[in-house]
Design an enzyme around this catalytic site. Structure first.
Site, PDB file in Angstrom:
ATOM      1  CG  ASP A 369     -15.903  22.968  16.075  1.00 14.99           C
ATOM      2  OD1 ASP A 369     -16.748  23.884  16.031  1.00 14.99           O
ATOM      3  OD2 ASP A 369     -16.060  21.866  15.526  1.00 14.99           O
ATOM      4  N   GLY A 370     -16.926  23.887  18.937  1.00 14.34           N
ATOM      5  CA  GLY A 370     -17.821  23.288  19.922  1.00 14.34           C
ATOM      6  C   GLY A 370     -18.629  24.300  20.724  1.00 14.34           C
ATOM      7  CD1 TRP A 374     -19.609  24.078  26.922  1.00 19.14           C
ATOM      8  CD2 TRP A 374     -20.829  25.958  26.755  1.00 19.14           C
ATOM      9  NE1 TRP A 374     -19.570  24.712  28.137  1.00 19.14           N
ATOM     10  CE2 TRP A 374     -20.318  25.871  28.076  1.00 19.14           C
ATOM     11  CE3 TRP A 374     -21.631  27.054  26.430  1.00 19.14           C
ATOM     12  CZ2 TRP A 374     -20.575  26.836  29.055  1.00 19.14           C
ATOM     13  CZ3 TRP A 374     -21.891  28.011  27.396  1.00 19.14           C
ATOM     14  CH2 TRP A 374     -21.368  27.896  28.692  1.00 19.14           C
ATOM     15  NE  ARG A 382     -24.768  27.902  16.432  1.00 16.57           N
ATOM     16  CZ  ARG A 382     -24.091  26.752  16.336  1.00 16.57           C
ATOM     17  NH1 ARG A 382     -24.655  25.615  16.705  1.00 16.57           N
ATOM     18  NH2 ARG A 382     -22.868  26.733  15.848  1.00 16.57           N
ATOM     19  CG  HIS A 386     -20.169  32.035  19.394  1.00 15.12           C
ATOM     20  ND1 HIS A 386     -19.462  30.932  18.976  1.00 15.12           N
ATOM     21  CD2 HIS A 386     -21.272  32.087  18.592  1.00 15.12           C
ATOM     22  CE1 HIS A 386     -20.098  30.344  17.968  1.00 15.12           C
ATOM     23  NE2 HIS A 386     -21.208  31.033  17.721  1.00 15.12           N
ATOM     24  CB  THR A 415     -14.215  32.496   4.005  1.00 15.04           C
ATOM     25  OG1 THR A 415     -13.529  31.252   3.886  1.00 15.04           O
ATOM     26  CG2 THR A 415     -13.200  33.611   4.013  1.00 15.04           C
ATOM     27  CD  GLU A 416     -14.972  28.038   4.221  1.00 13.04           C
ATOM     28  OE1 GLU A 416     -14.374  28.312   5.281  1.00 13.04           O
ATOM     29  OE2 GLU A 416     -14.456  28.186   3.105  1.00 13.04           O
ATOM     30  CD1 TRP A 418     -18.072  35.157   5.203  1.00  5.34           C
ATOM     31  CD2 TRP A 418     -19.383  36.516   6.389  1.00  5.34           C
ATOM     32  NE1 TRP A 418     -17.318  36.238   5.598  1.00  5.34           N
ATOM     33  CE2 TRP A 418     -18.092  37.093   6.322  1.00  5.34           C
ATOM     34  CE3 TRP A 418     -20.377  37.209   7.093  1.00  5.34           C
ATOM     35  CZ2 TRP A 418     -17.768  38.302   6.924  1.00  5.34           C
ATOM     36  CZ3 TRP A 418     -20.052  38.420   7.691  1.00  5.34           C
ATOM     37  CH2 TRP A 418     -18.757  38.948   7.596  1.00  5.34           C
ATOM     38  CG  LEU A 478       1.648  34.495  22.126  1.00  3.47           C
ATOM     39  CD1 LEU A 478       2.061  33.086  21.706  1.00  3.47           C
ATOM     40  CD2 LEU A 478       0.472  34.411  23.106  1.00  3.47           C
ATOM     41  NE  ARG A 541     -15.770  19.519   9.875  1.00  5.15           N
ATOM     42  CZ  ARG A 541     -16.735  18.780  10.424  1.00  5.15           C
ATOM     43  NH1 ARG A 541     -16.727  17.469  10.291  1.00  5.15           N
ATOM     44  NH2 ARG A 541     -17.712  19.361  11.089  1.00  5.15           N
TER      45      ARG A 541
HETATM   46  C1  IPE Z   1     -14.221  26.005  11.944  1.00  4.11           C
HETATM   47  O1  IPE Z   1     -15.283  25.616  12.698  1.00  4.11           O
HETATM   48  C2  IPE Z   1     -14.103  27.462  11.965  1.00  4.11           C
HETATM   49  C3  IPE Z   1     -13.781  28.039  13.250  1.00  4.11           C
HETATM   50  C4  IPE Z   1     -13.515  27.447  14.359  1.00  4.11           C
HETATM   51  C5  IPE Z   1     -13.715  29.445  13.216  1.00  4.11           C
HETATM   52  P1  IPE Z   1     -16.678  25.228  12.040  1.00  4.11           P
HETATM   53  O2  IPE Z   1     -17.472  24.659  13.123  1.00  4.11           O
HETATM   54  O3  IPE Z   1     -17.234  26.356  11.307  1.00  4.11           O
HETATM   55  O4  IPE Z   1     -16.205  24.136  11.008  1.00  4.11           O
HETATM   56  P2  IPE Z   1     -17.060  23.028  10.247  1.00  4.11           P
HETATM   57  O5  IPE Z   1     -18.043  23.742   9.410  1.00  4.11           O
HETATM   58  O6  IPE Z   1     -17.698  22.204  11.275  1.00  4.11           O
HETATM   59  O7  IPE Z   1     -16.044  22.284   9.447  1.00  4.11           O
HETATM   60  C1  IPE Z   2     -16.758  27.275  16.946  1.00  8.34           C
HETATM   61  O1  IPE Z   2     -17.888  26.795  17.493  1.00  8.34           O
HETATM   62  C2  IPE Z   2     -16.795  28.728  16.783  1.00  8.34           C
HETATM   63  C3  IPE Z   2     -16.883  29.104  15.386  1.00  8.34           C
HETATM   64  C4  IPE Z   2     -17.111  28.394  14.368  1.00  8.34           C
HETATM   65  C5  IPE Z   2     -16.667  30.450  15.096  1.00  8.34           C
HETATM   66  P1  IPE Z   2     -19.143  26.378  16.626  1.00  8.34           P
HETATM   67  O2  IPE Z   2     -20.047  27.541  16.584  1.00  8.34           O
HETATM   68  O3  IPE Z   2     -18.738  25.843  15.310  1.00  8.34           O
HETATM   69  O4  IPE Z   2     -19.731  25.253  17.521  1.00  8.34           O
HETATM   70  P2  IPE Z   2     -20.393  23.926  17.054  1.00  8.34           P
HETATM   71  O5  IPE Z   2     -19.408  23.209  16.176  1.00  8.34           O
HETATM   72  O6  IPE Z   2     -21.623  24.316  16.327  1.00  8.34           O
HETATM   73  O7  IPE Z   2     -20.649  23.225  18.327  1.00  8.34           O
HETATM   74 MG    MG Z   3     -18.370  23.905  14.669  1.00  9.44          MG
END
Ligand code: IPE
Ligand code: IPE
Ligand code: MG
Length: 614
Positions: A369-370, A374, A382, A386, A415-416, A418, A478, A541
């Site tokens: 995440d992040g 970043w 964004r 990625h 799945t969220e 999307w 692995l 979380r």
């Molecule tokens: C969780 O990250 C899903 C992935 C890393 C693929 P999100 O950034 O989508 O999660 P929430 O919505 O903050 O919980």
């Molecule tokens: C995690 O980074 C990658 C995915 C969810 C796929 P985010 O895109 O959720 O990055 P933040 O949480 O918005 O920084």
């Molecule tokens: Mg995120």
């Protein structure tokens, strides 16, 4: 028989010579009177001519091997197969069927090894090969049957319709194909025995007190033949019944498979009714009953294919992305090919910490995440986050290899997710795919697996995922599980539905549903429990990641945003884990706590009685 002009239009076949070639194929398939013709009618028009050509060529070689002067059969087969090889080289066919087949191979960029293997097996069959055991029978049936079946699968892949036949469905798929083979053999019993040929496994004959000679010379007692037919029909009926396989197929293909299955059951009913009469002639398929299955199936298939369009050699999504249709020529795992490369060292020269293996986690799952923050912090879109995140992913995989981690699961798309903007979703999926495919992660000793749902994923992404799983199936240091379009609750819901189906079908006694039974119905039943769940980016979380497997995971949260992470952070997280005490519900006094990183949850369950068929 009028030409189906709309079919040729859809397939963009206009040249009179070619149409004539395909028409010859169509007539041959139709004449053969099996279910192949009806099956092809359930497929999209653009694909039908190719299917006719593939089936017809199989029939031609089969006929050459089975009919005419026995002393000349081998030579005639060789001549046809040799001419086909030559035609392929030249890119033009020298007889109508070969012309169509060569055109099919070239249009769809089909690999021909499967076809050649099927031809070779048919040719080797001249003179009446017998199969002593089921195993030998099945190996042969798979070679001849599955090669043509596999060609169909390859054709679909070339059209951008990938068969998401995960490895766990392969046995079911084999059984299903075997069932059709048994039905064919039983229907052809009279013709085969008249020619002195026994295609059924001899061990089944022997189990009914029969020899090949008994059937060929008519010396078999009616009662014995009746019992033999009954046994084989019952076997085929069981093998045909593969509801979970059908559910794994894209809806349009599920319609086709169900129709073929229903017609198969009808054929079996006729076979059973005929009993020993099978030795006198082929049972006739009642047309009206068959149409009752095929007509609605044609309608249903027509609608279902609409959702999978566009289909055409020049239009497949993968063809658009890569300029060529994808090549998928094997349904079985590839043999281990080149020696995998060792992990790439970290540019800083950092080496993994030394810890006793028993203090290290076996399975680390990461919520990467992040990325978005970043990028935003740097004034970038964004998607750039990625992209940078893809690099971190690669470094972490190398770090996992270096430290000897057995299972690394990376959460790439939930799945969220999307709910994000379409451009971000597109970019994200493309970048994840590229970081696995293009940066050579899989040149290393990594077995790739995908966890998630096929629904909604673009066909070309799906195609890559399934192909990668399949191509790395024999690797082992692995296991890298990529969660793409993954949702923990959906996974649990689907397992529950699968259990309910098994119970409703009488394959599972609800009283015996244990944790183990439940786990066996998860999409990746052999994925071990997560020992360490690590999330980067500062949030604390789990966001629907592996709720079943991570129920007892140690949690580790770090603030670093994923694009700034490298393998050293993985090692650090694993090091932190090594200092944890895992209790699994025990107390220090109980003295029975399992060793760290070897979570054997106490369980009062009984071993699963059912075999969920996965
Ligand atoms: C969780 O990250 C899903 C992935 C890393 C693929 P999100 O950034 O989508 O999660 P929430 O919505 O903050 O919980
Ligand atoms: C995690 O980074 C990658 C995915 C969810 C796929 P985010 O895109 O959720 O990055 P933040 O949480 O918005 O920084
Ligand atoms: Mg995120």
């Amino acid at each position: 028989m009028p030409r189906p002009r709309s079919v040729y239009r859809a397939a963009r076949i206009a040249e009179p010579d070619l149409v004539e070639g395909y028409e010859a194929c169509r007539r041959a398939v139709r004449r053969a009177g099996g279910t192949e013709y009806a099956t092809a009618q359930l497929m999209p028009p653009a694909l039908r001519p190719a299917l006719w050509a593939i089936y017809a060529a199989g029939r031609v070689v089969d006929d050459l091997a089975d009919t005419g002067d026995p002393t000349r059969r081998e030579a005639r087969c060789d001549a046809w197969i040799g001419a086909f090889t030559e035609d392929l080289r030249r890119g033009a066919g020298s007889d109508p069927v070969r012309r169509a087949l060569v055109h099919t191979v070239r249009t769809w960029d089909l690999p021909t090894d499967g076809l050649q293997a099927a031809f070779a097996a048919t040719r080797a069959d001249i003179g009446g090969r017998t199969h002593p055991t089921w195993q030998a029978w099945s190996a042969y049936a798979q070679l001849v049957g599955t090669s043509f079946f596999a060609q169909g699968a390859v054709l679909l892949a070339a059209a951008g319709v990938y068969l998401p036949l995960r490895l766990r469905y392969l046995d079911a798929a084999r059984q299903w194909v075997d069932a059709l083979g048994v039905i064919d053999n039983l229907e052809d019993l009279a013709e085969d025995t008249a020619q002195g040929r026994i295609t059924l496994p001899l061990e089944v004959l022997a189990a009914h007190g029969l020899s090949a000679a008994d059937l060929i010379t008519g010396g078999a007692a009616n009662g014995q033949v009746a019992a033999l037919v009954e046994t084989l029909a019952a076997q085929a009926r069981t093998w045909l019944d593969q509801p979970e396989l059908f559910e794994a197929l894209p809806p349009a293909l599920a319609v086709v498979a169900r129709a073929v299955t229903d017609v198969g059951r009808l054929r079996l009913a006729r076979i059973e009714r005929a009993g020993p009469e099978l030795l006198c002639g082929k049972p006739r398929l009642p047309r009206i009953a068959a149409e009752r299955i095929l007509l609605p199936a044609r309608l249903e298939a027509y609608v279902a294919w609409k959702f999978l369009t566009p289909i055409g050699p020049a239009q497949s999504p993968s063809a658009r992305a890569t300029g060529r249709p994808p090549r998928v020529d094997r349904l079985l795992p590839a043999p281990r090919s080149e020696t995998p490369r060792p992990p790439r060292p970290h540019p800083s020269g950092a080496r993994p910490p030394r810890r006793p293996a028993e203090r290290l986690p076996r399975h680390v799952a990461v919520v990467m995440d992040g990325n978005g923050r970043w990028a935003t912090d740097r004034g970038l879109p964004r998607t750039e986050g990625h992209r940078a995140g893809g690099k971190s992913m690669q470094d972490v995989v190398h770090g996992a290899l270096e430290i000897g981690l057995r299972h690394l699961t990376l959460y790439a798309f939930s799945t969220e997710n999307w709910r994000r903007q379409p451009e971000e979703i597109d970019g994200l999926l493309t970048l994840v795919r590229e970081s696995v495919l293009e940066e050579g992660i899989l040149d290393h000793d990594v077995r790739f697996r995908w966890a998630g749902s096929a629904e909604g994923l673009p066909q070309d992404v799906l195609a890559d995922l399934v192909r990668l799983e399949h191509d790395t199936g024999n690797r082992g240091a692995l296991t890298l599980t990529l969660c793409i379009n993954y949702g923990g609750r959906i996974e649990l819901t689907q397992a529950a539905a699968s259990l309910a189906r098994a119970a409703a079908a009488g394959r599972l006694d609800p009283a015996h549903i244990s944790e183990r039974t439940f786990a066996a119905h998860l999409a990746l039943p052999d994925l071990p429990d997560v020992d360490l769940l690590w999330r980067t980016g500062g949030e604390q979380r789990t966001s629907n990641l592996l709720p079943w497997h991570a129920a007892y995971a140690e949690l580790h949260f770090s603030d670093t945003r994923w694009p700034d992470v490298d393998r050293r952070d993985l090692w650090h997280a694993m090091d932190a884990y090594a200092h944890r005490t895992r209790n699994f519900g025990t107390s220090p006094e109980s003295g029975s706590g399992p060793p760290v990183a070897d979570p054997v949850r106490p369980t009062a369950e009984r071993p699963a009685r059912d075999a969920p068929g996965r």
